[in-house]
Design an enzyme around this catalytic site. Structure first.
Site, mmCIF file in Angstrom:
data_model
loop_
_atom_site.group_PDB
_atom_site.id
_atom_site.type_symbol
_atom_site.label_atom_id
_atom_site.label_comp_id
_atom_site.label_asym_id
_atom_site.label_seq_id
_atom_site.Cartn_x
_atom_site.Cartn_y
_atom_site.Cartn_z
ATOM 1 N N CYS A 113 0.653 -0.959 -0.051
ATOM 2 C CA CYS A 113 -0.039 0.079 -0.003
ATOM 3 C C CYS A 113 0.917 1.210 0.028
ATOM 4 O O CYS A 113 0.416 2.349 -0.163
ATOM 5 C CB CYS A 113 -0.901 0.209 1.141
ATOM 6 S SG CYS A 113 -1.942 -1.522 1.330
ATOM 7 N N HIS A 255 -2.987 7.247 2.390
ATOM 8 C CA HIS A 255 -3.595 5.708 1.978
ATOM 9 C C HIS A 255 -4.907 5.381 2.749
ATOM 10 O O HIS A 255 -5.026 5.706 3.971
ATOM 11 C CB HIS A 255 -2.477 4.620 2.361
ATOM 12 C CG HIS A 255 -2.812 3.303 2.168
ATOM 13 N ND1 HIS A 255 -3.549 2.757 0.942
ATOM 14 C CD2 HIS A 255 -3.020 2.258 3.021
ATOM 15 C CE1 HIS A 255 -4.139 1.782 1.158
ATOM 16 N NE2 HIS A 255 -3.725 1.165 2.437
ATOM 17 N N ASN A 285 -10.528 -0.117 0.709
ATOM 18 C CA ASN A 285 -8.697 -0.010 0.532
ATOM 19 C C ASN A 285 -8.252 -0.338 -0.814
ATOM 20 O O ASN A 285 -8.470 -1.656 -1.111
ATOM 21 C CB ASN A 285 -8.136 -0.810 1.690
ATOM 22 C CG ASN A 285 -6.623 -0.840 1.655
ATOM 23 O OD1 ASN A 285 -6.321 -0.444 0.618
ATOM 24 N ND2 ASN A 285 -6.107 -1.220 2.676
HETATM 25 N N1 ACO Z 1 -18.126 -8.267 10.705
HETATM 26 C C1 ACO Z 1 -18.442 -8.609 11.925
HETATM 27 N N2 ACO Z 1 -17.586 -8.988 12.997
HETATM 28 C C2 ACO Z 1 -16.362 -9.063 12.656
HETATM 29 C C3 ACO Z 1 -15.698 -8.986 11.235
HETATM 30 C C4 ACO Z 1 -16.827 -8.541 10.221
HETATM 31 N N3 ACO Z 1 -16.572 -8.122 9.088
HETATM 32 N N4 ACO Z 1 -14.560 -9.057 11.088
HETATM 33 C C5 ACO Z 1 -14.101 -9.492 12.381
HETATM 34 N N5 ACO Z 1 -15.234 -9.420 13.127
HETATM 35 C C6 ACO Z 1 -15.386 -9.824 14.465
HETATM 36 C C7 ACO Z 1 -14.040 -10.698 15.030
HETATM 37 O O1 ACO Z 1 -14.408 -12.181 14.815
HETATM 38 C C8 ACO Z 1 -13.960 -10.386 16.369
HETATM 39 O O2 ACO Z 1 -14.871 -11.254 17.198
HETATM 40 P P1 ACO Z 1 -14.622 -11.905 18.564
HETATM 41 O O3 ACO Z 1 -14.602 -10.759 19.601
HETATM 42 O O4 ACO Z 1 -15.865 -12.752 18.957
HETATM 43 O O5 ACO Z 1 -13.556 -12.566 18.279
HETATM 44 C C9 ACO Z 1 -14.439 -8.896 16.635
HETATM 45 O O6 ACO Z 1 -15.094 -8.742 15.540
HETATM 46 C C10 ACO Z 1 -13.227 -8.133 16.665
HETATM 47 O O7 ACO Z 1 -12.442 -8.440 15.912
HETATM 48 P P2 ACO Z 1 -10.948 -7.504 15.644
HETATM 49 O O8 ACO Z 1 -10.178 -8.067 14.573
HETATM 50 O O9 ACO Z 1 -10.400 -7.456 17.045
HETATM 51 O O10 ACO Z 1 -11.813 -6.300 15.169
HETATM 52 P P3 ACO Z 1 -11.026 -4.765 15.087
HETATM 53 O O11 ACO Z 1 -11.820 -3.837 15.760
HETATM 54 O O12 ACO Z 1 -9.520 -4.783 15.142
HETATM 55 O O13 ACO Z 1 -11.391 -4.465 13.334
HETATM 56 C C11 ACO Z 1 -10.310 -4.407 11.459
HETATM 57 C C12 ACO Z 1 -10.906 -5.183 12.319
HETATM 58 C C13 ACO Z 1 -11.426 -3.608 10.894
HETATM 59 C C14 ACO Z 1 -9.452 -5.332 10.376
HETATM 60 C C15 ACO Z 1 -9.100 -3.578 12.096
HETATM 61 O O14 ACO Z 1 -8.064 -4.364 12.927
HETATM 62 C C16 ACO Z 1 -8.259 -2.666 11.113
HETATM 63 O O15 ACO Z 1 -8.760 -1.770 10.527
HETATM 64 N N6 ACO Z 1 -6.952 -2.968 11.258
HETATM 65 C C17 ACO Z 1 -6.113 -2.362 10.306
HETATM 66 C C18 ACO Z 1 -6.312 -3.224 8.881
HETATM 67 C C19 ACO Z 1 -5.750 -2.569 7.506
HETATM 68 O O16 ACO Z 1 -5.869 -1.270 7.546
HETATM 69 N N7 ACO Z 1 -4.976 -3.140 6.685
HETATM 70 C C20 ACO Z 1 -4.813 -2.528 5.674
HETATM 71 C C21 ACO Z 1 -3.790 -1.428 5.910
HETATM 72 S S1 ACO Z 1 -2.399 -2.157 4.964
HETATM 73 C C22 ACO Z 1 -2.842 -2.378 3.372
HETATM 74 O O17 ACO Z 1 -3.625 -1.540 3.031
HETATM 75 C C23 ACO Z 1 -2.772 -3.487 2.863
#
Ligand code: ACO
Length: 391
Positions: A113, A255, A285
């Site tokens: 990215c 980004h 993204n």
């Molecule tokens: N819908 C509903 N629930 C979900 C989903 C979904 N799509 N995805 C995960 N969950 C659940 C999980 O299973 C978990 O459940 P549990 O508590 O029962 O185990 C709960 O939601 C919390 O999961 P987390 O992974 O802790 O959720 P978080 O608040 O961290 O959000 C996310 C996840 C959105 C992916 C976040 O971590 C994030 O944005 N991280 C950065 C990712 C990113 O930006 N990546 C790309 C950057 S680099 C590039 O661009 C390649």
């Protein structure tokens, strides 16, 4: 002194829209969850005939039209992508052919990215050092083809698209003022896409589903932590390198990964959220393509004015991150409709030229009776025997 000015911009987004409501029919998720955790409402998916190359070509052709620049004047084409169709030829070479950029060197760049910021920095430095005079830098991705559509933690995040900028050398101060590029490979396993055809040793976290894949593997929480810890520092560092202060910056184009990451960065820098341009609500993204796509929309919405100072900041797999400071000093030329039509006709002619060259190569090989590899080996054996040597 030479300066590298941005003189053209263009983007391409596939028509097919996938909303959060559509996703809720596919995996166990809701519009509310996705919107509140990421800021994304919908994303675009490449159609059957759309590839990283076709999208990159369209974005570059639009950017060249804005710059009113003939493709044969291009010295360099750099494509940042993580979803290239081939290890080689590079996507950049295929775009070079489609544009008819007959004098240009072309190569792909892999920095996930952060790829667009890396490509922009390299092209600008090549222009500033007088090694080249013009370049097109492109970010293009079909991430929809490498996500596991059963994994709700990743499939909600990504989208497809392409964006491009044209750079040109000038003696007038301005353009790309400074850049900073960084990497921390110890976090490579946090965000990865393994290439099984090349390495049979799976990378940590390589994910397969029912024998299909590999797909993007991501440790969301760790990536979130990484992004929020480096982005603000990268912005401050690059602004300092340019001899400027935060108050001199008109707009930051980050980004487009997650609105919560950007909110975090804004708070850290004590900047209002309006200082950051965001459009991830509509496209998700798009990795290396997200910054140029966002920049094009910011221009369209009238958010940029001559003499504005902008920062582009990228972060992602590698881990990699980087930032660029740009003086926005462009008023696009008024290009006539006739000229636009001629340009389109030229691209059609370029496609025909490329096909004709391929056919001609095959014909010449046939006429010349070019031997098969097997026949060549036989011939070599015969000659060695005649010479009394051993192979
Ligand atoms: N819908 C509903 N629930 C979900 C989903 C979904 N799509 N995805 C995960 N969950 C659940 C999980 O299973 C978990 O459940 P549990 O508590 O029962 O185990 C709960 O939601 C919390 O999961 P987390 O992974 O802790 O959720 P978080 O608040 O961290 O959000 C996310 C996840 C959105 C992916 C976040 O971590 C994030 O944005 N991280 C950065 C990712 C990113 O930006 N990546 C790309 C950057 S680099 C590039 O661009 C390649």
């Amino acid at each position: 002194m030479r300066y590298a000015h941005i003189v053209g911009w263009g983007s391409y987004l596939p028509e097919q829209v996938l909303t959060n409501h559509d996703l809720a029919q596919m995996v166990d998720t809701t519009d509310e969850w996705i919107l509140s955790r990421t800021g994304i409402r919908e994303r675009r998916l490449a159609g059957e005939k759309e590839t990283v190359t076709t999208m990159a070509f369209n974005a570059a052709a639009r950017a060249l039209a804005v710059a009113d620049m003939h493709p044969a004047r291009l010295d360099m084409i750099i494509v940042a992508t993580s979803t290239s169709e081939h290890a080689f030829p590079s996507t950049a070479s295929l775009v070079q052919d489609a544009l008819g950029a007959t004098r240009a060197g072309a190569f792909d760049l892999s920095a996930a990215c952060s790829g667009f910021v890396y490509a922009l920095s390299l092209a600008a430095n090549a222009i500033k050092s007088d090694a080249i005079d013009t370049a097109v830098v492109i970010g293009t991705e079909t991430l929809s083809r490498v996500v596991d559509w059963q994994d709700r933690a990743t499939c909600i995040l990504f989208g497809d698209g392409a964006g491009a900028l044209v750079l040109k050398g000038s003696d007038v101060p301005g353009g790309v003022l400074a850049s900073t590029l960084r990497s921390d490979g110890s976090g490579g396993d946090l965000l990865s896409l393994h290439n099984t055809q090349i390495s049979s040793v799976p990378f940590i976290g390589t994910s397969y589903v029912n024998g299909h894949g590999p797909y993007i593997h991501m440790n969301g929480r760790q990536v979130f932590r990484f992004a929020t810890s480096v982005v603000a520092d990268a912005i401050e560092e690059v602004i300092k390198k340019a001899g400027l202060q935060l108050k001199d910056i008109s707009l930051i184009v980050p980004h487009q990964a997650n609105v919560r990451i950007i909110d975090h960065v804004a708070k850290k820098l004590k900047l209002p959220p309006e200082k950051f341009y965001l459009n991830l609500e509509r496209y998700g993204n798009t990795s290396a393509a997200s910054i140029p796509i966002a920049l094009c929309e910011a221009v369209q919405e009238g958010r940029l004015h001559p003499d504005d100072t902008l920062v582009f900041v990228g972060f992602g797999g590698g881990l990699t991150w980087g930032a660029v400071v740009v003086k926005w000093d462009v008023t696009p030329p008024d290009v006539s409709a006739v000229k636009q039509r001629l340009r389109q006709a030229r691209y059609v002619a370029m496609r025909l030229r490329s096909r004709a060259r391929r056919l001609l190569r095959r014909f010449m090989a046939w006429v010349g009776g070019s031997p098969t590899p097997k026949a060549r080996l036989k011939d070599a054996d015969r000659r060695l025997e005649e010479g009394g040597e051993k192979r």
